[in-house]
Design an enzyme around this catalytic site. Sequence first.
Site, short mmCIF file in Angstrom:
data_model
loop_
_atom_site.label_atom_id
_atom_site.label_comp_id
_atom_site.label_asym_id
_atom_site.label_seq_id
_atom_site.Cartn_x
_atom_site.Cartn_y
_atom_site.Cartn_z
N GLU A 1 3.03 4.15 4.22
CA GLU A 1 1.91 3.27 3.93
C GLU A 1 2.38 1.95 3.34
O GLU A 1 3.35 1.91 2.58
CB GLU A 1 0.96 3.95 2.94
CG GLU A 1 0.32 5.22 3.47
CD GLU A 1 -0.56 5.90 2.44
OE1 GLU A 1 -1.27 6.87 2.80
OE2 GLU A 1 -0.54 5.47 1.27
N GLY B 1 3.46 7.35 0.37
CA GLY B 1 2.28 6.59 -0.03
C GLY B 1 2.56 5.14 -0.37
O GLY B 1 3.71 4.68 -0.41
N HIS B 2 1.49 4.41 -0.61
CA HIS B 2 1.56 2.98 -0.89
C HIS B 2 2.33 2.70 -2.17
O HIS B 2 2.24 3.45 -3.15
CB HIS B 2 0.16 2.36 -0.95
CG HIS B 2 -0.68 2.91 -2.06
ND1 HIS B 2 -0.66 2.39 -3.34
CD2 HIS B 2 -1.57 3.93 -2.09
CE1 HIS B 2 -1.50 3.06 -4.10
NE2 HIS B 2 -2.07 4.00 -3.37
N ASN B 3 3.11 1.64 -2.16
CA ASN B 3 3.87 1.16 -3.33
C ASN B 3 4.96 2.12 -3.81
O ASN B 3 5.49 1.97 -4.90
CB ASN B 3 2.95 0.82 -4.50
CG ASN B 3 2.06 -0.37 -4.21
OD1 ASN B 3 0.94 -0.21 -3.71
ND2 ASN B 3 2.56 -1.57 -4.49
N SER C 1 2.78 4.87 -5.57
CA SER C 1 3.36 4.22 -6.76
C SER C 1 4.41 5.07 -7.47
O SER C 1 4.78 4.76 -8.60
CB SER C 1 2.27 3.81 -7.75
OG SER C 1 1.37 2.90 -7.13
#
Length: 330
Positions: A209, A231-233, A251
């Site tokens: 992502e 996942g994102h970040n 994150s």
Amino acid sequence: MHLSEIAKIINGELVGEDVYIEKISEWDKAGDNDLIFVFDLDDIKVAEKTGAKAMVIPYGGSSSKPHIRVENPKLAMAELLKYFDWRVYPKDIHPTVIMGKGIQLGEDVGIAPYTVIGDNVKIGKGSKIFSGVVIGNNVEIGENCIIYPRVTIYDHCYIGDRVIIHSGCSIGIDGFGYVWNGEEHYKIPHIGKVVIEDEVEIGGNTVIERATLGETRIGKGTKIGSLIIIGHNVRIGENCVIVSQSGIAGSSKLGNNVIMAGQSGVSDHVKVGNNVTILAKSGVIKDIPDNMIVSGFPARPHREEMRVQAIMRRLPEIWEEIKKLRDKLG
């Protein structure tokens, strides 16, 4: 290829006749003119009974067959296999490729049929793009990359040099981010990017992502298996190994040389230190310091988890003892 040529490639010591080798084979299928690899000294006698013409064995071993001695037979096999590689890669630019504006292609780039490339894309020299790949706008792909069929790379992603991305991957999709506004799950726009550093390999049908802001980053030399969600970040360090069906929530940060075994998971906003091994089916829900081996759910030091499991297996027996004591006490 003669055995002496192979010895040069894998930096080994040739012992015996310089025979001609046609192919590298599995032990049970080896025939005349075949080469096999023996990883353990204890297996040499068994390997001698195969139909192989010659063998690669560890230093310290010997054989009546022609053989090459090397320090690490498994590494030697990896170095040699590319010389017997039968795979065919795209050459030139196929006329069915759809190309946007402002595209920059390096020398010896190959793009197979029915690929779609957006505007302002850069593809470095020697990279090979297979059929059905979709590359969004403002994507940069480095040198000598291999992008297999049906990969989708969304806008504003950066791919380093010598990266391999296998079929079905999606790079740069929106993160799974929503906020409740009192009536519905309101979508959080993800306008960051994905950065994949040099020499990363990503297995089939894996998803990475894009960041909400900033970047999702995969460190140099990291190897990611199939069917994985990142996942994102998320920030993954260098030379990590993430085995199939694992997941890393948004994150979280992984240090260098982290190993995630199959079906393991890391919760959001967790920091995993350097040289950590997360064993199969473990769930990490809090920070882990450097140089740890963890297992279980929630993940804890592996030795501690083994003690817990040992006690749990005795729970029926312990319960019977408790009932007997209760009966005696009236």
